[in-house]
Design a protein around this motif. Structure first.
Motif, PDB file in Angstrom:
ATOM      1  N   ILE A 109       0.839  -1.206   0.000  1.00  0.00           N
ATOM      2  CA  ILE A 109       0.000   0.000   0.000  1.00  0.00           C
ATOM      3  C   ILE A 109       0.868   1.248   0.000  1.00  0.00           C
ATOM      4  N   SER A 110       1.933   1.245   0.781  1.00  0.00           N
ATOM      5  CA  SER A 110       2.816   2.407   0.868  1.00  0.00           C
ATOM      6  C   SER A 110       3.567   2.634  -0.446  1.00  0.00           C
ATOM      7  N   ILE A 111       3.989   1.559  -1.108  1.00  0.00           N
ATOM      8  CA  ILE A 111       4.673   1.696  -2.399  1.00  0.00           C
ATOM      9  C   ILE A 111       3.726   2.283  -3.438  1.00  0.00           C
ATOM     10  N   VAL A 112       2.491   1.800  -3.476  1.00  0.00           N
ATOM     11  CA  VAL A 112       1.497   2.347  -4.418  1.00  0.00           C
ATOM     12  C   VAL A 112       1.258   3.821  -4.133  1.00  0.00           C
ATOM     13  N   ASP A 113       1.161   4.170  -2.858  1.00  0.00           N
ATOM     14  CA  ASP A 113       0.965   5.575  -2.470  1.00  0.00           C
ATOM     15  C   ASP A 113       2.140   6.441  -2.924  1.00  0.00           C
ATOM     16  N   GLY A 114       3.369   5.995  -2.665  1.00  0.00           N
ATOM     17  CA  GLY A 114       4.541   6.761  -3.053  1.00  0.00           C
ATOM     18  C   GLY A 114       4.652   6.924  -4.554  1.00  0.00           C
ATOM     19  N   LEU A 115       4.426   5.839  -5.296  1.00  0.00           N
ATOM     20  CA  LEU A 115       4.507   5.905  -6.763  1.00  0.00           C
ATOM     21  C   LEU A 115       3.394   6.768  -7.342  1.00  0.00           C
ATOM     22  N   LEU A 116       2.207   6.677  -6.765  1.00  0.00           N
ATOM     23  CA  LEU A 116       1.071   7.456  -7.257  1.00  0.00           C
ATOM     24  C   LEU A 116       1.350   8.950  -7.168  1.00  0.00           C
ATOM     25  N   HIS A 117       1.786   9.417  -6.000  1.00  0.00           N
ATOM     26  CA  HIS A 117       2.062  10.843  -5.830  1.00  0.00           C
ATOM     27  C   HIS A 117       3.257  11.287  -6.675  1.00  0.00           C
ATOM     28  N   SER A 118       4.271  10.450  -6.772  1.00  0.00           N
ATOM     29  CA  SER A 118       5.448  10.804  -7.578  1.00  0.00           C
ATOM     30  C   SER A 118       5.091  10.920  -9.052  1.00  0.00           C
ATOM     31  N   LEU A 119       4.276   9.993  -9.548  1.00  0.00           N
ATOM     32  CA  LEU A 119       3.865  10.047 -10.953  1.00  0.00           C
ATOM     33  C   LEU A 119       2.962  11.248 -11.224  1.00  0.00           C
ATOM     34  N   MET A 120       2.164  11.620 -10.244  1.00  0.00           N
ATOM     35  CA  MET A 120       1.300  12.796 -10.419  1.00  0.00           C
ATOM     36  C   MET A 120       2.113  14.080 -10.430  1.00  0.00           C
ATOM     37  N   VAL A 121       3.258  14.103  -9.750  1.00  0.00           N
ATOM     38  CA  VAL A 121       4.137  15.274  -9.807  1.00  0.00           C
ATOM     39  C   VAL A 121       4.778  15.385 -11.184  1.00  0.00           C
TER      40      VAL A 121
END
Length: 311
Positions: A151-163
């Protein structure tokens, strides 16, 4: 300020805690000391647990994972700051900043979930002691760790990709000693409404749910303890979750303090100093809290130090 997209060659400037050149050696020494204490303290916890067969229980399994997460979390911020101070530079590349944002979200999220898992573990141990080994079995413990990490990896990748979809201006000064997601989003020239909504929704869910689990677990723990007739039994039950409660208070207390300070102060420097309280201090103090308040951990640490030729 130009509003063109310079994502391909952009660099961020980490303003740090102070611009005073005379303070830089002091800050370098202070952060190096805190970093070494964090790494060595948490490493000692991991080694003590792994080397003592009596500590191979779900509680200490989660604790060793928490210590490893604290080391990784600290590695995501402090070494870069030390390098920048040593080089007399504030620059961090666009890719480096995004990687730092991602790692902070991942390890911060894992720590959040681990604290919730540890609270549930204490609830089962106190409220259902006879079924503890059945409920908190190895499969469930590993599943909780993997679920937290995924869950934490998905969260980190999601926000990074949105940036990545944002366009940035030419003056990219981050008023922190690390790349914080909110501050990076504020520097964008393009529309950031979706990013801000995503941060608010996801952060509320991934922080709120573990916090609710912790609160619920301790309500049930207190209820179970109050039903214990002997004062000695009550004290023993409270002592088994005292260290965890201290760590939870430190983690969420500092995070809440940073939120309050950022909401009621206009000083970016004060916000940066406040951020220090949840990115460095809890990770450094956690080993001391568990070592000083937990008799089994104290004995295991002393035994490890006595028997190890390197300690």
């Amino acid at each position: 300020m130009k509003s063109e997209n310079q994502t391909g060659a952009v660099e961020f400037l980490l303003l740090g805690l102070s611009d005073d050149p005379e303070l830089q050696p002091i800050l370098f020494g202070l952060f190096l000391f805190m970093y070494l204490v964090t790494v060595l303290g948490n490493l000692l916890i991991i080694l003590a647990i792994c080397s003592n067969c009596h500590l191979r229980t779900p509680m200490y399994f989660f604790l060793s994972n928490l210590s490893f997460t604290d080391i990784c979390f600290s590695n995501s911020t402090v070494p870069r700051m030390l390098v920048n101070i040593q080089r007399h530079s504030k620059a961090i590349s666009y890719a480096g900043c995004l990687i730092q944002v991602c790692f902070l979200l991942v390890f911060g999220g894992v720590e959040n979930f681990l604290l919730a898992a540890m609270a549930y573990d204490r609830y089962v141990a106190i409220s259902h002691p006879l079924r503890y080994s059945v409920i908190m079995n190895t499969r469930l413990c590993i599943l909780l760790i993997l679920l937290s990490l995924n869950i934490s990896i998905v969260d980190g990748l999601l926000h990074s990709l949105m940036v990545l979809r944002l366009s940035f201006c030419t003056e990219l000064e981050v008023p922190h000693f690390f790349c914080e997601l909110d501050q990076v989003i504020k520097l964008a020239c393009s529309d950031t409404l979706f990013n801000n909504i995503l941060v608010y929704v996801v952060t509320s869910m991934l922080s709120g749910v573990p916090l609710l689990v912790i609160i619920y677990s301790y309500i049930k723990i207190v209820s179970s303890i109050l039903r214990i007739s002997s004062s000695g039994g009550k004290h023993k039950a409270f002592s088994t979750c005292g260290s965890h409660l201290s760590v939870v208070s430190l983690f969420y207390g500092t995070a809440f303090g940073v939120y309050i300070s950022s909401a009621y102060t206009d000083s970016t420097r004060k916000t940066a100093i406040a951020s220090l309280m949840y990115t460095v201090v809890p990770q450094m103090l956690n080993p001391f809290i568990y070592s000083l308040r937990n008799r089994d951990m104290k004995e295991a640490s002393r035994k490890l130090i006595r028997t190890s030729p390197f300690l």
